[in-house]
Design an enzyme around this catalytic site. Structure first.
Site, PDB file in Angstrom:
ATOM      1  N   ARG A   1      -2.071 -14.707   4.733  1.00 30.61           N
ATOM      2  CA  ARG A   1      -2.684 -13.944   5.825  1.00 30.61           C
ATOM      3  C   ARG A   1      -1.899 -14.130   7.126  1.00 30.61           C
ATOM      4  O   ARG A   1      -1.806 -13.215   7.938  1.00 30.61           O
ATOM      5  CB  ARG A   1      -4.167 -14.305   5.964  1.00 30.61           C
TER       6      ARG A   1
ATOM      7  N   LYS B   1       0.821  -1.213   0.000  1.00 22.94           N
ATOM      8  CA  LYS B   1       0.000   0.000   0.000  1.00 22.94           C
ATOM      9  C   LYS B   1       0.863   1.275   0.000  1.00 22.94           C
ATOM     10  O   LYS B   1       2.069   1.228   0.294  1.00 22.94           O
ATOM     11  CB  LYS B   1      -0.931  -0.036   1.218  1.00 22.94           C
TER      12      LYS B   1
ATOM     13  N   HIS C   1      -2.110  -5.514   1.608  1.00 24.44           N
ATOM     14  CA  HIS C   1      -3.420  -6.166   1.488  1.00 24.44           C
ATOM     15  C   HIS C   1      -3.177  -7.639   1.174  1.00 24.44           C
ATOM     16  O   HIS C   1      -2.232  -7.972   0.463  1.00 24.44           O
ATOM     17  CB  HIS C   1      -4.206  -5.525   0.341  1.00 24.44           C
TER      18      HIS C   1
ATOM     19  N   ARG D   1       2.900  -6.774   8.847  1.00 17.99           N
ATOM     20  CA  ARG D   1       2.239  -5.597   9.429  1.00 17.99           C
ATOM     21  C   ARG D   1       2.856  -5.203  10.763  1.00 17.99           C
ATOM     22  O   ARG D   1       2.931  -4.015  11.091  1.00 17.99           O
ATOM     23  CB  ARG D   1       0.740  -5.857   9.558  1.00 17.99           C
TER      24      ARG D   1
ATOM     25  N   PHE E   1     -15.517   3.521   6.928  1.00 21.77           N
ATOM     26  CA  PHE E   1     -14.140   3.855   6.555  1.00 21.77           C
ATOM     27  C   PHE E   1     -13.891   3.833   5.044  1.00 21.77           C
ATOM     28  O   PHE E   1     -12.759   4.018   4.597  1.00 21.77           O
ATOM     29  CB  PHE E   1     -13.150   2.910   7.257  1.00 21.77           C
TER      30      PHE E   1
ATOM     31  N   TYR F   1     -12.614  -1.828  -3.912  1.00 17.04           N
ATOM     32  CA  TYR F   1     -13.099  -2.052  -2.538  1.00 17.04           C
ATOM     33  C   TYR F   1     -14.617  -1.919  -2.446  1.00 17.04           C
ATOM     34  O   TYR F   1     -15.142  -1.629  -1.357  1.00 17.04           O
ATOM     35  CB  TYR F   1     -12.427  -1.057  -1.589  1.00 17.04           C
TER      36      TYR F   1
ATOM     37  N   THR G   1      -5.198  -7.441  10.614  1.00 13.99           N
ATOM     38  CA  THR G   1      -5.503  -6.198   9.877  1.00 13.99           C
ATOM     39  C   THR G   1      -5.058  -4.972  10.667  1.00 13.99           C
ATOM     40  O   THR G   1      -4.500  -4.024  10.114  1.00 13.99           O
ATOM     41  CB  THR G   1      -7.026  -6.111   9.603  1.00 13.99           C
TER      42      THR G   1
ATOM     43  N   ASN H   1      -2.090   0.077   6.690  1.00 14.32           N
ATOM     44  CA  ASN H   1      -1.541  -1.172   7.232  1.00 14.32           C
ATOM     45  C   ASN H   1      -0.601  -1.912   6.282  1.00 14.32           C
ATOM     46  O   ASN H   1      -0.487  -3.133   6.340  1.00 14.32           O
ATOM     47  CB  ASN H   1      -2.670  -2.069   7.756  1.00 14.32           C
TER      48      ASN H   1
ATOM     49  N   GLU I   1      -9.779 -10.304  -7.366  1.00  9.11           N
ATOM     50  CA  GLU I   1      -8.841  -9.201  -7.173  1.00  9.11           C
ATOM     51  C   GLU I   1      -7.668  -9.289  -8.158  1.00  9.11           C
ATOM     52  O   GLU I   1      -7.229  -8.278  -8.715  1.00  9.11           O
ATOM     53  CB  GLU I   1      -8.340  -9.207  -5.731  1.00  9.11           C
TER      54      GLU I   1
HETATM   55  P1  CMP Z   1      -7.423  -4.593   3.550  1.00 11.67           P
HETATM   56  O1  CMP Z   1      -6.942  -5.968   3.864  1.00 11.67           O
HETATM   57  O2  CMP Z   1      -6.811  -3.898   2.408  1.00 11.67           O
HETATM   58  O3  CMP Z   1      -9.005  -4.629   3.334  1.00 11.67           O
HETATM   59  C1  CMP Z   1      -9.855  -3.576   3.688  1.00 11.67           C
HETATM   60  C2  CMP Z   1      -9.136  -2.485   4.390  1.00 11.67           C
HETATM   61  O4  CMP Z   1      -9.944  -1.575   5.075  1.00 11.67           O
HETATM   62  C3  CMP Z   1      -8.253  -3.073   5.463  1.00 11.67           C
HETATM   63  O5  CMP Z   1      -7.174  -3.710   4.861  1.00 11.67           O
HETATM   64  C4  CMP Z   1      -7.922  -1.858   6.326  1.00 11.67           C
HETATM   65  O6  CMP Z   1      -6.761  -1.181   5.892  1.00 11.67           O
HETATM   66  C5  CMP Z   1      -9.120  -0.992   6.083  1.00 11.67           C
HETATM   67  N1  CMP Z   1      -9.902  -0.864   7.296  1.00 11.67           N
HETATM   68  C6  CMP Z   1     -10.554  -1.820   7.955  1.00 11.67           C
HETATM   69  N2  CMP Z   1     -11.158  -1.302   9.037  1.00 11.67           N
HETATM   70  C7  CMP Z   1     -10.894   0.024   9.043  1.00 11.67           C
HETATM   71  C8  CMP Z   1     -11.222   1.100   9.894  1.00 11.67           C
HETATM   72  N3  CMP Z   1     -11.995   0.907  10.973  1.00 11.67           N
HETATM   73  N4  CMP Z   1     -10.748   2.320   9.583  1.00 11.67           N
HETATM   74  C9  CMP Z   1      -9.992   2.507   8.482  1.00 11.67           C
HETATM   75  N5  CMP Z   1      -9.640   1.519   7.634  1.00 11.67           N
HETATM   76  C10 CMP Z   1     -10.071   0.291   7.919  1.00 11.67           C
END
Ligand code: CMP
Length: 138
Positions: free
Chosen positions: A86, A10, A116, A103, A58, A50, A92, A113, A127
């Site tokens: 994962r 990212k 992905h 992470r 979010f 997304y 996450t 984070n 994807e």
């Molecule tokens: P990702 O695995 O890319 O899939 C969805 C993304 O949404 C996740 O990683 C996070 O980076 C983001 N995400 C999930 N929950 C929140 C949150 N509460 N606030 C901001 N971003 C979020």
């Protein structure tokens, strides 16, 4: 069980200069890179990618962030790819990620984070196909 997953490094991790470190962790863990691109997506493209999260609070923050700078998109191959990847990236929310995960090492927050990873075989395929055509996968 499929042997492929999809990942993005990212914008936060790209800005921090961690593309090389993260790719090294991925290949050291036994994943083969079968497709890879370095690109800067538009907000509209991030919204499409997304769209399953469109109703989440979010969504705006996430899609702005994902279009804020270049990313690395890749398809990875390994036995049990989705679950093993994962494990390698960790929770996450980096505050809950285990020691030694990508992470834990490189992510700053839940929103930013670092990486992905697809959450299912079905989504890995969707994807991967969002970014790569058949002739771009090796
Ligand atoms: P990702 O695995 O890319 O899939 C969805 C993304 O949404 C996740 O990683 C996070 O980076 C983001 N995400 C999930 N929950 C929140 C949150 N509460 N606030 C901001 N971003 C979020």
């Amino acid at each position: 069980m499929s042997n492929r997953t999809f990942t993005m490094i990212k914008p936060d991790a790209v800005r921090a200069g961690n593309i090389g470190n993260i790719l090294q962790m991925i290949t050291d863990a036994g994943f083969k890179i079968v497709a890879m691109k370095y690109l800067h997506i538009t907000t509209a493209q991030a919204e499409k990618f997304y769209e399953v999260h469109a109703s989440r609070p979010f969504y705006g923050e996430l899609t702005q962030f994902m279009s804020s700078g270049p990313i690395v998109a890749a398809i990875l191959e390994k036995e049990n790819a989705v679950a093993d990847f994962r494990k390698l990236i960790g929770a996450t929310n980096p505050a809950q990620a285990e020691e030694g995960t990508i992470r834990k090492k490189y992510a700053a927050s839940l929103g930013e984070n670092a990486v992905h990873g697809s959450d299912s075989d079905e989504n890995a395929k969707i994807e991967g196909e969002f970014y790569f055509s058949g002739i771009e996968q090796f």
